[in-house]
Write an enzyme that holds these catalytic residues in place. Structure first.
Site, short mmCIF file in Angstrom:
data_model
loop_
_atom_site.label_atom_id
_atom_site.label_comp_id
_atom_site.label_asym_id
_atom_site.label_seq_id
_atom_site.Cartn_x
_atom_site.Cartn_y
_atom_site.Cartn_z
N ASP A 73 -3.17 3.12 44.25
CA ASP A 73 -3.00 3.24 43.00
C ASP A 73 -2.75 4.34 42.38
OD1 ASP A 73 -2.20 0.67 43.80
OD2 ASP A 73 -3.52 -0.23 43.13
N HIS B 136 1.91 5.03 47.56
CA HIS B 136 1.43 3.89 47.44
C HIS B 136 0.98 2.93 47.74
CE1 HIS B 136 0.96 2.39 42.65
NE2 HIS B 136 2.33 3.44 42.35
#
Length: 493
Positions: free
Chosen positions: A468, A464
């Site tokens: 995104d 992450h």
């Protein structure tokens, strides 16, 4: 001569099927008891299946690559006629729960007597007298006492059968007792033989008294400790009525029954070599990478048809893994953020300009991840050939360090193990991994109507820090679109 059918045994841990990887014998070959005859792959590992019969192979069932359920016939063996017309027994050896059912029934020959104190037959000493006689004959009494940790059934006297029963065999005849002892593998039998350990004196902790390697190792340790600490005792055995006061002096003290399955020590496997490197990398991945997973179901019917058409046109066969790899490289060209790594010292995301594609391969030594160099520049035929070469090298243990490092993205086809989905650990220092489940028929709405289609679950685990959810979702959706409509790939070819 008559034939015996050998079926795929229960491999334990809830496994219900196995794929034939390689036959180790041919029809007409002579096989010995416990000789491996076929190599199979389960959802856990590669396993060599030993045959419990000795004879000539007369038939094999299933070609290499075929999946068989537990209990399906593997092969038939022509064996010699039984000596007394009875069905011949197998080895009694097992993998997990596999072996001859007749063997355990003959492990011990006992003759029931009155349920009170043991009564010795005429001319044969009782339990206490037997030990006393052994001591008078020059045999140390400690040799007839159970070593600490050697399992005895609850309610048994040391060195004898169950309390209330007397053995019908003398100590001199114990080596001639009939009936094989069920052990988990021939290696366990060899370990006991090399250390002079009688397997009939052990009580296995496995199913139906199955003797495990841990049982043998525990018994050896217990015997070693007993050899250092055993002391003679003048106390009579509390559960055996001695026949004479003089004999009771030679009876060893009572030992509390201890099962060999007690969790003392256990089996220790060093984390070194490839296994240690994998452990270090996965642990570091969990510590450093904040991962997330998204997944989607896709209709793979058209992809399977396209592969069939390619292979029907002639030339080298194209593997499904190669087509999925080609889809991955096309998706990474559209979403290069996922083909990157994170430099924490410089606090930078390094986006890479080449795709070195790793793929998970299960071997006898564990899971390894060979790397296909410059996968983005290869076509389906080249990818198929390279996957085959690296897979064979992985199974034979000949992969070089260069072939196991330097990956930038990993493709994990766990569908070959019969798994629908997974959330794998990212192969550090990569930024993402695509997981592909099994392709199976499922009800699916196709062109407005309910139909049975070939459906696969695709899962993307990603770092992450590098992107995104929108980028990860776009990558996964593009992969699913290519699986459902392979013609989409023509845009990037």
């Amino acid at each position: 001569m008559h034939s015996l059918e050998f079926k795929l045994p229960d491999l334990g841990e809830g496994l219900t099927e196995a794929e034939i990887v390689r036959w180790l014998v041919e029809v007409g070959d002579l096989v010995a008891v416990d000789q491996p005859v076929v190599e199979v792959e389960t959802a856990k590992a590669m396993v060599d299946i030993p045959c419990p019969y000795a004879g000539v192979v007369t038939a094999r069932f299933g070609e290499e690559g075929t999946e068989l359920p537990v209990g399906a016939p593997l092969l038939t063996v022509a064996v010699g006629a039984p000596a007394s017309g009875a069905e011949p027994e197998g080895s009694g050896n097992v993998l997990v729960g596999y072996g001859t059912s007749e063997a355990p029934a003959r492990r011990r020959r006992v003759r029931p007597t009155a349920p009170t104190a043991p009564v010795a037959p005429a001319g044969q000493p009782s339990g206490g007298a037997a030990n006393g006689a052994a001591a008078r004959a020059g045999t140390p009494a400690a040799e007839h006492a159970p070593a600490p940790g050697v399992a005895r059934p609850v309610g048994t006297a040391a060195g004898h059968g169950p309390v209330g029963h007397a053995r019908d065999v003398a100590p001199a005849d114990q080596e001639t007792r009939e009936g094989p002892v069920p052990v988990i593998s021939p290696l366990v039998r060899r370990l006991a033989r090399e250390h002079g350990l009688d397997l009939r004196e052990l009580h296995g902790s496995g199913p139906d008294g199955l003797i495990l390697r841990a049982d043998v190792e525990y018994a050896l340790r217990a015997a070693e400790v007993h050899g250092r600490t055993a002391q003679p005792s003048a106390e009579p055995h509390p559960r055996v009525t001695p026949t004479a006061p003089a004999a009771s002096a030679a009876v060893p003290p009572a030992q509390a029954p201890i099962r060999s399955s007690a969790p003392l020590g256990g089996i220790r496997t060093p984390l070194k070599g490839i296994r240690g490197a994998v452990a270090d990398k996965l642990s570091r991945s969990r510590r450093e990478i904040p991962d997330a997973t998204c997944w989607v179901d896709a209709d793979a019917t058209e992809l399977m048809r396209a592969r069939t058409a390619m292979n029907a046109a002639g030339g080298p066969k194209i593997s499904l893994l190669a087509l999925l790899a080609r889809i991955c490289t096309a998706a990474l060209a559209r979403f290069p953020e996922l083909n990157s790594t994170v430099d924490m010292e410089a606090r930078e995301i390094v986006q890479l300009d080449h795709v070195h594609l790793g793929f998970a391969a299960q071997t006898e030594r564990g899971l390894v991840v060979p790397v296909v160099r410059d996968a983005h520049a290869r076509d389906a035929e080249s990818l198929t050939a390279e996957f085959a070469r690296l897979t064979e090298a992985a199974r034979t243990g000949t992969l070089t360090p260069a072939e196991l490092t330097g990956g930038t993205f990993t493709l994990n086809n766990y569908g070959v193990f019969g798994v629908d989905g997974s959330t794998p650990i990212i192969n550090h220092p990569e930024a993402a991994m695509l997981g592909v489940g099994r392709i199976i028929p499922k009800p699916w709405v196709h062109e407005g109507e309910l139909a049975v289609r070939q459906v696969v679950e695709l899962a993307l685990t990603f770092d992450h820090r590098v992107c995104d959810g929108g980028t990860a979702g776009g990558f996964l959706r593009y992969v699913a679109d290519c699986v459902e409509q392979p013609a989409v790939l023509l845009r990037t070819l």
